[in-house]
Design a protein around this motif. Structure first.
Motif, PDB file in Angstrom:
ATOM      1  N   SER A 169       0.834  -1.193   0.000  1.00  0.00           N
ATOM      2  CA  SER A 169       0.000   0.000   0.000  1.00  0.00           C
ATOM      3  C   SER A 169       0.873   1.249   0.000  1.00  0.00           C
ATOM      4  CB  SER A 169      -0.938  -0.009   1.211  1.00  0.00           C
ATOM      5  OG  SER A 169      -0.207  -0.194   2.395  1.00  0.00           O
ATOM      6  N   ASN A 170       2.033   1.175   0.608  1.00  0.00           N
ATOM      7  CA  ASN A 170       3.036   2.238   0.611  1.00  0.00           C
ATOM      8  C   ASN A 170       4.387   1.552   0.468  1.00  0.00           C
ATOM      9  OD1 ASN A 170       1.364   4.508   1.129  1.00  0.00           O
ATOM     10  ND2 ASN A 170       1.144   3.784   3.235  1.00  0.00           N
ATOM     11  N   PRO A 171       5.351   2.166  -0.197  1.00  0.00           N
ATOM     12  CA  PRO A 171       6.657   1.528  -0.313  1.00  0.00           C
ATOM     13  C   PRO A 171       7.202   1.121   1.051  1.00  0.00           C
ATOM     14  CG  PRO A 171       6.563   3.482  -1.682  1.00  0.00           C
ATOM     15  CD  PRO A 171       5.297   3.471  -0.846  1.00  0.00           C
ATOM     16  N   GLY A 172       7.594  -0.135   1.162  1.00  0.00           N
ATOM     17  CA  GLY A 172       8.161  -0.623   2.412  1.00  0.00           C
ATOM     18  C   GLY A 172       7.138  -1.086   3.417  1.00  0.00           C
ATOM     19  N   GLN A 173       5.842  -0.931   3.148  1.00  0.00           N
ATOM     20  CA  GLN A 173       4.805  -1.398   4.062  1.00  0.00           C
ATOM     21  C   GLN A 173       3.947  -2.406   3.318  1.00  0.00           C
ATOM     22  OE1 GLN A 173       2.649   2.002   5.407  1.00  0.00           O
ATOM     23  NE2 GLN A 173       4.335   2.795   6.611  1.00  0.00           N
ATOM     24  N   PHE A 174       3.751  -3.576   3.910  1.00  0.00           N
ATOM     25  CA  PHE A 174       3.026  -4.647   3.246  1.00  0.00           C
ATOM     26  C   PHE A 174       1.885  -5.135   4.132  1.00  0.00           C
ATOM     27  CE2 PHE A 174       7.319  -4.593   1.699  1.00  0.00           C
ATOM     28  CZ  PHE A 174       7.131  -4.613   0.326  1.00  0.00           C
ATOM     29  N   GLU A 175       0.774  -5.427   3.481  1.00  0.00           N
ATOM     30  CA  GLU A 175      -0.358  -6.028   4.165  1.00  0.00           C
ATOM     31  C   GLU A 175      -0.379  -7.489   3.782  1.00  0.00           C
ATOM     32  OE1 GLU A 175      -3.578  -3.785   2.618  1.00  0.00           O
ATOM     33  OE2 GLU A 175      -2.744  -1.895   3.311  1.00  0.00           O
ATOM     34  N   THR A 176      -0.379  -8.390   4.759  1.00  0.00           N
ATOM     35  CA  THR A 176      -0.318  -9.811   4.470  1.00  0.00           C
ATOM     36  C   THR A 176      -1.559 -10.495   5.001  1.00  0.00           C
ATOM     37  OG1 THR A 176       0.767 -10.355   6.542  1.00  0.00           O
ATOM     38  CG2 THR A 176       2.192  -9.756   4.716  1.00  0.00           C
ATOM     39  N   ASP A 177      -1.788 -11.705   4.464  1.00  0.00           N
ATOM     40  CA  ASP A 177      -2.873 -12.498   5.020  1.00  0.00           C
ATOM     41  C   ASP A 177      -2.292 -13.624   5.863  1.00  0.00           C
ATOM     42  OD1 ASP A 177      -1.883 -13.461   2.637  1.00  0.00           O
ATOM     43  OD2 ASP A 177      -3.772 -14.318   1.950  1.00  0.00           O
ATOM     44  N   SER A 178      -1.070 -13.450   6.374  1.00  0.00           N
ATOM     45  CA  SER A 178      -0.460 -14.375   7.325  1.00  0.00           C
ATOM     46  C   SER A 178       0.423 -13.550   8.249  1.00  0.00           C
ATOM     47  CB  SER A 178       0.367 -15.435   6.587  1.00  0.00           C
ATOM     48  OG  SER A 178       1.500 -14.830   6.017  1.00  0.00           O
ATOM     49  N   ASP A 179       1.181 -14.241   9.070  1.00  0.00           N
ATOM     50  CA  ASP A 179       2.077 -13.539   9.994  1.00  0.00           C
ATOM     51  C   ASP A 179       3.445 -13.271   9.365  1.00  0.00           C
ATOM     52  OD1 ASP A 179       0.185 -13.441  11.982  1.00  0.00           O
ATOM     53  OD2 ASP A 179       0.786 -15.371  12.833  1.00  0.00           O
ATOM     54  N   ALA A 180       3.527 -13.338   8.054  1.00  0.00           N
ATOM     55  CA  ALA A 180       4.794 -13.104   7.363  1.00  0.00           C
ATOM     56  C   ALA A 180       5.302 -11.698   7.654  1.00  0.00           C
ATOM     57  CB  ALA A 180       4.618 -13.292   5.863  1.00  0.00           C
ATOM     58  N   VAL A 181       6.609 -11.582   7.761  1.00  0.00           N
ATOM     59  CA  VAL A 181       7.212 -10.295   8.065  1.00  0.00           C
ATOM     60  C   VAL A 181       8.070  -9.859   6.879  1.00  0.00           C
ATOM     61  CG1 VAL A 181       8.707  -9.033   9.641  1.00  0.00           C
ATOM     62  CG2 VAL A 181       7.229 -10.833  10.513  1.00  0.00           C
ATOM     63  N   TRP A 182       7.502  -9.015   6.023  1.00  0.00           N
ATOM     64  CA  TRP A 182       8.232  -8.438   4.896  1.00  0.00           C
ATOM     65  C   TRP A 182       8.755  -7.093   5.360  1.00  0.00           C
ATOM     66  CZ3 TRP A 182       9.052 -10.995   0.359  1.00  0.00           C
ATOM     67  CH2 TRP A 182       8.279 -12.132   0.134  1.00  0.00           C
ATOM     68  N   GLN A 183      10.012  -6.817   5.088  1.00  0.00           N
ATOM     69  CA  GLN A 183      10.619  -5.564   5.513  1.00  0.00           C
ATOM     70  C   GLN A 183      11.406  -4.961   4.360  1.00  0.00           C
ATOM     71  OE1 GLN A 183      13.153  -6.813   8.701  1.00  0.00           O
ATOM     72  NE2 GLN A 183      11.504  -6.872  10.194  1.00  0.00           N
ATOM     73  N   ARG A 184      11.594  -3.658   4.424  1.00  0.00           N
ATOM     74  CA  ARG A 184      12.469  -3.001   3.457  1.00  0.00           C
ATOM     75  C   ARG A 184      13.877  -3.541   3.682  1.00  0.00           C
ATOM     76  NH1 ARG A 184      12.118   2.866   1.390  1.00  0.00           N
ATOM     77  NH2 ARG A 184      10.022   2.531   2.143  1.00  0.00           N
ATOM     78  N   GLY A 185      14.593  -3.863   2.603  1.00  0.00           N
ATOM     79  CA  GLY A 185      15.934  -4.417   2.706  1.00  0.00           C
ATOM     80  C   GLY A 185      16.968  -3.384   3.084  1.00  0.00           C
ATOM     81  N   HIS A 186      18.175  -3.851   3.315  1.00  0.00           N
ATOM     82  CA  HIS A 186      19.279  -2.962   3.683  1.00  0.00           C
ATOM     83  C   HIS A 186      19.808  -2.186   2.484  1.00  0.00           C
ATOM     84  CE1 HIS A 186      19.625  -4.381   7.797  1.00  0.00           C
ATOM     85  NE2 HIS A 186      19.525  -5.621   7.352  1.00  0.00           N
ATOM     86  N   PHE A 187      19.516  -2.676   1.286  1.00  0.00           N
ATOM     87  CA  PHE A 187      19.994  -2.025   0.077  1.00  0.00           C
ATOM     88  C   PHE A 187      18.815  -1.441  -0.678  1.00  0.00           C
ATOM     89  CE2 PHE A 187      22.930  -5.453   1.128  1.00  0.00           C
ATOM     90  CZ  PHE A 187      24.122  -4.740   1.234  1.00  0.00           C
ATOM     91  N   PRO A 188      19.025  -0.415  -1.481  1.00  0.00           N
ATOM     92  CA  PRO A 188      17.921   0.194  -2.238  1.00  0.00           C
ATOM     93  C   PRO A 188      17.209  -0.837  -3.107  1.00  0.00           C
ATOM     94  CG  PRO A 188      19.925   1.526  -2.428  1.00  0.00           C
ATOM     95  CD  PRO A 188      20.311   0.248  -1.742  1.00  0.00           C
ATOM     96  N   GLU A 189      15.916  -0.672  -3.245  1.00  0.00           N
ATOM     97  CA  GLU A 189      15.065  -1.513  -4.087  1.00  0.00           C
ATOM     98  C   GLU A 189      15.071  -2.977  -3.673  1.00  0.00           C
ATOM     99  OE1 GLU A 189      15.842  -0.852  -8.225  1.00  0.00           O
ATOM    100  OE2 GLU A 189      16.035   1.295  -7.953  1.00  0.00           O
ATOM    101  N   THR A 190      15.206  -3.266  -2.367  1.00  0.00           N
ATOM    102  CA  THR A 190      15.152  -4.639  -1.894  1.00  0.00           C
ATOM    103  C   THR A 190      14.126  -4.772  -0.786  1.00  0.00           C
ATOM    104  OG1 THR A 190      16.879  -4.331  -0.217  1.00  0.00           O
ATOM    105  CG2 THR A 190      17.604  -5.043  -2.406  1.00  0.00           C
ATOM    106  N   ILE A 191      13.567  -5.979  -0.678  1.00  0.00           N
ATOM    107  CA  ILE A 191      12.701  -6.317   0.448  1.00  0.00           C
ATOM    108  C   ILE A 191      13.236  -7.598   1.053  1.00  0.00           C
ATOM    109  CG2 ILE A 191      10.646  -5.186  -0.460  1.00  0.00           C
ATOM    110  CD1 ILE A 191       9.608  -7.962  -1.254  1.00  0.00           C
ATOM    111  N   ALA A 192      12.923  -7.830   2.293  1.00  0.00           N
ATOM    112  CA  ALA A 192      13.406  -9.019   2.990  1.00  0.00           C
ATOM    113  C   ALA A 192      12.234  -9.728   3.651  1.00  0.00           C
ATOM    114  CB  ALA A 192      14.442  -8.631   4.044  1.00  0.00           C
ATOM    115  N   TYR A 193      12.270 -11.032   3.626  1.00  0.00           N
ATOM    116  CA  TYR A 193      11.285 -11.869   4.307  1.00  0.00           C
ATOM    117  C   TYR A 193      12.065 -12.839   5.178  1.00  0.00           C
ATOM    118  CZ  TYR A 193       7.827 -15.405   5.254  1.00  0.00           C
ATOM    119  OH  TYR A 193       6.993 -16.292   5.894  1.00  0.00           O
ATOM    120  N   HIS A 194      11.731 -12.923   6.438  1.00  0.00           N
ATOM    121  CA  HIS A 194      12.445 -13.802   7.361  1.00  0.00           C
ATOM    122  C   HIS A 194      11.631 -15.070   7.544  1.00  0.00           C
ATOM    123  CE1 HIS A 194      15.360 -10.701   8.141  1.00  0.00           C
ATOM    124  NE2 HIS A 194      14.356  -9.853   8.192  1.00  0.00           N
ATOM    125  N   GLY A 195      11.969 -16.074   6.778  1.00  0.00           N
ATOM    126  CA  GLY A 195      11.280 -17.355   6.796  1.00  0.00           C
ATOM    127  C   GLY A 195      11.454 -18.030   5.454  1.00  0.00           C
TER     128      GLY A 195
END
Length: 104
Positions: free
Chosen positions: A6-32
């Protein structure tokens, strides 16, 4: 894991997944674990189907990741090889069927 941004770096999920903005530009991270064409990934990343790579794939055995590469004494290495345990094996049927291996 389906998600929508909905906004860059903010994600709405239908589970408990944790998506985060990555350490580098234009990256996202998921822990799992992440699965593509599967809802039961058993490794960090499982792709069921073909994958196309338009860039490089680095692996720890890739020569681009190494330095001080030098020749070795082949006689010594052959002696070591003769001490190795060599085996033949068949894949377990349950593993072969999940991995799509026909000749086990």
């Amino acid at each position: 894991f389906p998600f929508q941004a909905s906004n860059p770096g903010q994600f709405e999920t239908d589970s408990d997944a944790v998506w985060q903005r990555g350490h580098f530009p234009e990256t996202i991270a998921y822990h799992g674990r992440v699965g593509i064409n599967t809802d039961a990934p058993d490794e960090a990343l499982v792709v069921c189907g073909n994958a196309k790579v338009m860039g490089r794939v680095m692996h720890p055995s890739d020569s681009r990741a190494k330095q001080n590469i030098r020749e070795v004494d082949t006689n010594e290495q052959l002696r070591r090889i003769t001490q190795m345990r060599l085996v033949e094996y068949d894949y377990k049927p349950e593993f072969a069927s999940v991995m799509g291996i026909k000749n086990t």
